[in-house]
Design an enzyme around this catalytic site. Structure first.
Site, PDB file in Angstrom:
ATOM      1  N   HIS A 110      -6.397   3.311   0.719  1.00 22.93           N
ATOM      2  CA  HIS A 110      -6.097   3.455   2.167  1.00 22.93           C
ATOM      3  C   HIS A 110      -6.878   4.694   2.586  1.00 22.93           C
ATOM      4  O   HIS A 110      -6.645   5.783   2.017  1.00 22.93           O
ATOM      5  CB  HIS A 110      -4.582   3.637   2.361  1.00 22.93           C
ATOM      6  CG  HIS A 110      -4.139   3.759   3.798  1.00 22.93           C
ATOM      7  ND1 HIS A 110      -3.173   2.939   4.354  1.00 22.93           N
ATOM      8  CD2 HIS A 110      -4.496   4.625   4.784  1.00 22.93           C
ATOM      9  CE1 HIS A 110      -2.975   3.287   5.624  1.00 22.93           C
ATOM     10  NE2 HIS A 110      -3.762   4.316   5.904  1.00 22.93           N
ATOM     11  N   CYS A 137       0.844  -1.207   0.000  1.00 21.59           N
ATOM     12  CA  CYS A 137       0.000   0.000   0.000  1.00 21.59           C
ATOM     13  C   CYS A 137       0.875   1.250   0.000  1.00 21.59           C
ATOM     14  O   CYS A 137       1.757   1.413   0.855  1.00 21.59           O
ATOM     15  CB  CYS A 137      -0.905  -0.011   1.240  1.00 21.59           C
ATOM     16  SG  CYS A 137      -1.734   1.566   1.533  1.00 21.59           S
ATOM     17  N   HIS A 173      -8.390   8.006   3.465  1.00 19.62           N
ATOM     18  CA  HIS A 173      -7.735   9.317   3.598  1.00 19.62           C
ATOM     19  C   HIS A 173      -8.761  10.418   3.454  1.00 19.62           C
ATOM     20  O   HIS A 173      -9.735  10.294   2.706  1.00 19.62           O
ATOM     21  CB  HIS A 173      -6.604   9.492   2.585  1.00 19.62           C
ATOM     22  CG  HIS A 173      -6.982   9.189   1.161  1.00 19.62           C
ATOM     23  ND1 HIS A 173      -7.089   7.904   0.678  1.00 19.62           N
ATOM     24  CD2 HIS A 173      -7.287  10.009   0.121  1.00 19.62           C
ATOM     25  CE1 HIS A 173      -7.424   7.939  -0.597  1.00 19.62           C
ATOM     26  NE2 HIS A 173      -7.565   9.201  -0.971  1.00 19.62           N
TER      27      HIS A 173
END
Ligand code: AMP
Length: 112
Positions: free
Chosen positions: A96, A4, A98
């Site tokens: 991921h 990631c 955010h």
């Protein structure tokens, strides 16, 4: 998560312009800013998106918003937008969780 991008940024394997860091949250300037102020606030734990927030992991989401409130205050930013894209059709390119924080220009609504 080893493959990631944002986990690599948190680990310092990929450089970033850090805005804030503590034990559970990390914030850094977006590499392709869409406004004079554009930084990303992320949990250090790998949560793929807003769609993966659960009662078990949601405390860090609240903390992300505390960080947003603190950092914007510290930077003297009174008006700003927080955006989180969830899924490809919404424009999420990094899986991921955010929060984009955008400020420093007029921001149109609704977004395109
Ligand atoms: P999203 O498209 O909503 O998933 O947002 C991902 C954001 O990450 C985009 O605004 C990118 O410009 C930003 N981004 C991608 N790679 C980096 C990087 N290495 N450093 C900082 N921001 C990045």
């Amino acid at each position: 998560m080893s493959d990631c991008l944002f986990c690599k940024i948190i680990a310092g394997e990929i450089p970033s312009s850090i805005v804030y860091e503590d034990d559970t949250v990390f914030a850094f300037r977006d590499i392709d800013p869409q406004a004079p102020v554009h930084f990303l606030v992320i949990p250090k734990a790998h949560i793929p998106s807003c769609g993966a927030v659960t009662p078990e992991n949601s405390a860090v989401v609240a903390h992300c918003f505390e960080v947003i409130s603190q950092v914007t205050k510290e930077q003297g930013i009174e008006s700003f937008r927080v955006v989180s894209n969830c899924g490809e059709q919404a424009g999420q390119s990094v899986p991921h969780l955010h929060f984009h924080v955008l400020a420093g220009r007029d921001l149109s609504w609704p977004p395109g």
